[in-house]
Enzyme design. Structure first.
Site, PDB file in Angstrom:
ATOM      1  N   TRP A  10       0.825  -1.221   0.000  1.00 30.78           N
ATOM      2  CA  TRP A  10       0.000   0.000   0.000  1.00 30.78           C
ATOM      3  C   TRP A  10       0.857   1.268   0.000  1.00 30.78           C
ATOM      4  CZ3 TRP A  10      -4.717  -0.638   3.873  1.00 30.78           C
ATOM      5  CH2 TRP A  10      -5.534  -1.683   3.410  1.00 30.78           C
ATOM      6  N   LYS A  11       2.141   1.125   0.308  1.00 27.94           N
ATOM      7  CA  LYS A  11       3.047   2.284   0.431  1.00 27.94           C
ATOM      8  C   LYS A  11       2.454   3.305   1.405  1.00 27.94           C
ATOM      9  CE  LYS A  11       4.748   1.188  -4.140  1.00 27.94           C
ATOM     10  NZ  LYS A  11       5.328   1.625  -5.402  1.00 27.94           N
ATOM     11  N   GLU A 169      11.635  -6.386  -8.947  1.00 30.40           N
ATOM     12  CA  GLU A 169      10.847  -5.243  -9.410  1.00 30.40           C
ATOM     13  C   GLU A 169      11.721  -4.302 -10.230  1.00 30.40           C
ATOM     14  OE1 GLU A 169       7.330  -4.442  -6.571  1.00 30.40           O
ATOM     15  OE2 GLU A 169       9.086  -3.584  -5.660  1.00 30.40           O
ATOM     16  N   GLY A 175       5.017   1.773 -10.871  1.00 29.22           N
ATOM     17  CA  GLY A 175       4.138   2.936 -10.902  1.00 29.22           C
ATOM     18  C   GLY A 175       4.145   3.668 -12.232  1.00 29.22           C
ATOM     19  N   GLY A 236       1.648  -2.622  -6.155  1.00 31.17           N
ATOM     20  CA  GLY A 236       1.452  -1.319  -5.538  1.00 31.17           C
ATOM     21  C   GLY A 236       0.088  -0.749  -5.894  1.00 31.17           C
ATOM     22  N   GLY A 237       0.057   0.110  -6.894  1.00 32.73           N
ATOM     23  CA  GLY A 237      -1.160   0.850  -7.266  1.00 32.73           C
ATOM     24  C   GLY A 237      -2.425   0.006  -7.341  1.00 32.73           C
TER      25      GLY A 237
END
Ligand code: PGA
Length: 254
Positions: A10-11, A169, A175, A236-237
């Protein structure tokens, strides 16, 4: 069979209320996970008690931390030790994400210390590696990633390395909406596995889960995860949207 893992990163996103609602939506999507599959949610540290409480009693779904300090305790204002996470039920910790390497100057040698600290208390490091665009353009990504692994992980014993999850990654894919092709992912994942095989033997290398990260979404997860050396993803996103992440979980190999 090595574990197939869908990990959410989720950062530094979402309010407490938004986190609460995303967790509810994810739980409502009722995933049936096989014993070989796991879902890991790396939420901001302050939402860990909330996530732990909501996931209580769910099998194969784990809450994770996004970082930890390398020391077990002491005068390190603002930091959180791996053992503190463990004491609230969190046994998975992302280490060496490219954003931490870039914005917090985390070096391979620091990450070696952090990895050992996490393993020492019986928790699982999710160790990130991956090259910037300039390295990919120069086609030297294999040796770049190999050096990251050697410098931070090769001091570990075979018993320790099988407990580490690797997340490859490529920084240019994070992102950016630019995903590595499934062929590019397979190629470097197979290379990473061969690096572990050369050091620890094929049997050990075959037990290490290697996740792909970088613009994974519902639309490309199945294709990427279907590659033989890709054992799921670090997302992530797309992990901030319940329907997207649910579809990514469903794209895991059985
Ligand atoms: P992304 O992030 O899915 O938004 O590209 C992946 C990550 O940084 O772990």
């Amino acid at each position: 069979m090595r574990k197939q893992i869908a990990a959410a990163n989720w950062k530094m996103n979402l309010s407490h209320q938004e986190a609460d609602s995303l967790l509810d939506q994810l739980l409502a999507s009722q995933h049936h996970l096989s014993s070989n599959q796991a879902v890991i949610l790396a939420v901001p540290a302050i939402y860990i008690p909330l996530a732990v409480q909501k996931l209580n009693g769910k099998s194969n779904i784990f809450v994770a931390a996004q970082n930890c300090h390398q020391k077990s305790n002491g005068a390190y204002t603002g930091e959180i030790a791996a053992s503190m996470y463990a004491s609230v039920g969190v046994h998975h910790i992302i280490l060496g994400h490219s954003e931490r390497r870039e914005f917090f100057a985390e070096s391979d040698s620091l990450l070696a210390e952090k990895t050992e600290a996490v393993l020492a208390i019986g928790s699982t490091p999710i160790f990130c590696c991956g090259e910037p665009l300039s390295i990919r353009e120069a086609e030297t990504q294999n040796s770049f990633v190999e050096a990251q692994l050697k410098n931070a992980l090769f001091q570990l014993s075979a018993d320790q390395i099988v407990k580490v999850v690797i997340a490859y990654e490529p920084i240019w894919a994070i992102g950016s909406g630019k995903t590595a092709t499934s062929e590019q992912a397979q190629e470097i994942h197979a290379y990473i596995r061969s690096v572990f095989a050369a050091k620890y033997g094929q049997n050990i290398a075959d037990q290490i889960s290697i996740l792909y990260g970088g613009s994974v979404k519902a639309a490309n997860a199945k294709e990427i995860f279907s590659q033989p050396d890709v054992d799921g993803g670090l997302v992530g996103g797309a992990s901030l949207i319940a329907t997207e992440f649910a579809a990514i979980i469903n794209a895991l190999k059985p």
